[in-house]
Design a protein around this motif. Structure first.
Motif, PDB file in Angstrom:
ATOM      1  N   ILE A  48     -11.262 -35.896  17.340  1.00 18.00           N
ATOM      2  CA  ILE A  48     -12.096 -36.998  17.805  1.00 18.00           C
ATOM      3  C   ILE A  48     -12.396 -36.878  19.296  1.00 18.00           C
ATOM      4  N   ALA A  49     -11.353 -36.732  20.114  1.00 24.54           N
ATOM      5  CA  ALA A  49     -11.561 -36.763  21.556  1.00 24.54           C
ATOM      6  C   ALA A  49     -10.404 -36.086  22.268  1.00 24.54           C
ATOM      7  N   PHE A  50     -10.699 -35.521  23.435  1.00 26.38           N
ATOM      8  CA  PHE A  50      -9.727 -34.809  24.257  1.00 26.38           C
ATOM      9  C   PHE A  50      -9.798 -35.321  25.680  1.00 26.38           C
ATOM     10  N   ILE A  51      -8.621 -35.373  26.327  1.00 24.88           N
ATOM     11  CA  ILE A  51      -8.589 -35.685  27.761  1.00 24.88           C
ATOM     12  C   ILE A  51      -7.541 -34.795  28.412  1.00 24.88           C
ATOM     13  N   SER A  52      -7.895 -34.203  29.529  1.00 25.42           N
ATOM     14  CA  SER A  52      -6.970 -33.328  30.244  1.00 25.42           C
ATOM     15  C   SER A  52      -5.907 -34.153  30.972  1.00 25.42           C
ATOM     16  N   SER A  53      -4.934 -33.465  31.539  1.00 25.97           N
ATOM     17  CA  SER A  53      -3.771 -34.137  32.120  1.00 25.97           C
ATOM     18  C   SER A  53      -4.151 -35.128  33.221  1.00 25.97           C
ATOM     19  N   ALA A  54      -5.121 -34.767  34.043  1.00 23.14           N
ATOM     20  CA  ALA A  54      -5.538 -35.661  35.131  1.00 23.14           C
ATOM     21  C   ALA A  54      -6.742 -36.512  34.754  1.00 23.14           C
ATOM     22  N   GLY A  55      -7.237 -36.317  33.554  1.00 28.99           N
ATOM     23  CA  GLY A  55      -8.406 -37.083  33.107  1.00 28.99           C
ATOM     24  C   GLY A  55      -9.723 -36.537  33.596  1.00 28.99           C
ATOM     25  N   SER A  56      -9.705 -35.353  34.197  1.00 34.28           N
ATOM     26  CA  SER A  56     -10.935 -34.808  34.771  1.00 34.28           C
ATOM     27  C   SER A  56     -11.813 -34.107  33.749  1.00 34.28           C
ATOM     28  N   SER A  57     -11.249 -33.757  32.628  1.00 37.87           N
ATOM     29  CA  SER A  57     -12.019 -33.109  31.575  1.00 37.87           C
ATOM     30  C   SER A  57     -11.889 -33.926  30.295  1.00 37.87           C
ATOM     31  N   ILE A  58     -13.016 -34.293  29.723  1.00 39.95           N
ATOM     32  CA  ILE A  58     -13.051 -35.123  28.509  1.00 39.95           C
ATOM     33  C   ILE A  58     -14.121 -34.557  27.585  1.00 39.95           C
ATOM     34  N   ASN A  59     -13.829 -34.510  26.313  1.00 42.25           N
ATOM     35  CA  ASN A  59     -14.899 -34.211  25.376  1.00 42.25           C
ATOM     36  C   ASN A  59     -14.669 -34.932  24.055  1.00 42.25           C
TER      37      ASN A  59
END
Length: 114
Positions: A48-59
């Motif tokens: 459904i969705a991804f977020i990187s550790s710092a929240g800087s990358s989302i898809n």
């Protein structure tokens, strides 16, 4: 070993909103990437969705883009999934997942009635 606990699922009418939470414990939350999956009856688990550790990358998956928003609060060791404009086809068990360690939560049921 990171442990995850989802909450916030429930029954909602089509067009409504829900916010899922996933609380993590047992690890350093701020350095791990997180994502959400869902699984409807008789279907494979779906990203459904991804977020990187710092929240800087989302898809997002195309099926939820523009309706769902993933976010995280590293101070609270929690990742969220805001779900708006819900459709009956969003009905599924929703799971949070740690990318680096492949840990899964127990899931939370979301049911959208037409």
């Amino acid at each position: 070993q990171v442990q995850l606990e989802e909450s916030g699922g429930g029954l909602v009418q089509a067009g409504g909103s829900l916010r899922l939470s996933c609380a993590a414990s047992g690890g350093i939350f701020s350095i791990i990437s997180m994502d959400w999956y869902r699984q409807a009856p008789g279907k494979p688990r779906e990203f459904i969705a991804f977020i990187s550790s710092a929240g800087s990358s989302i898809n997002y998956a195309d099926s939820v883009k523009g309706r769902f928003t993933i976010s995280r609060d590293n101070a609270r060791n929690t990742v969220y999934l805001q779900m708006n404009s819900l459709k009956p086809e969003d009905t599924a068990v929703y799971y949070c997942h740690v990318v680096e360690t492949n840990n899964w939560g127990q899931g939370t049921q979301v049911t959208v009635s037409s």
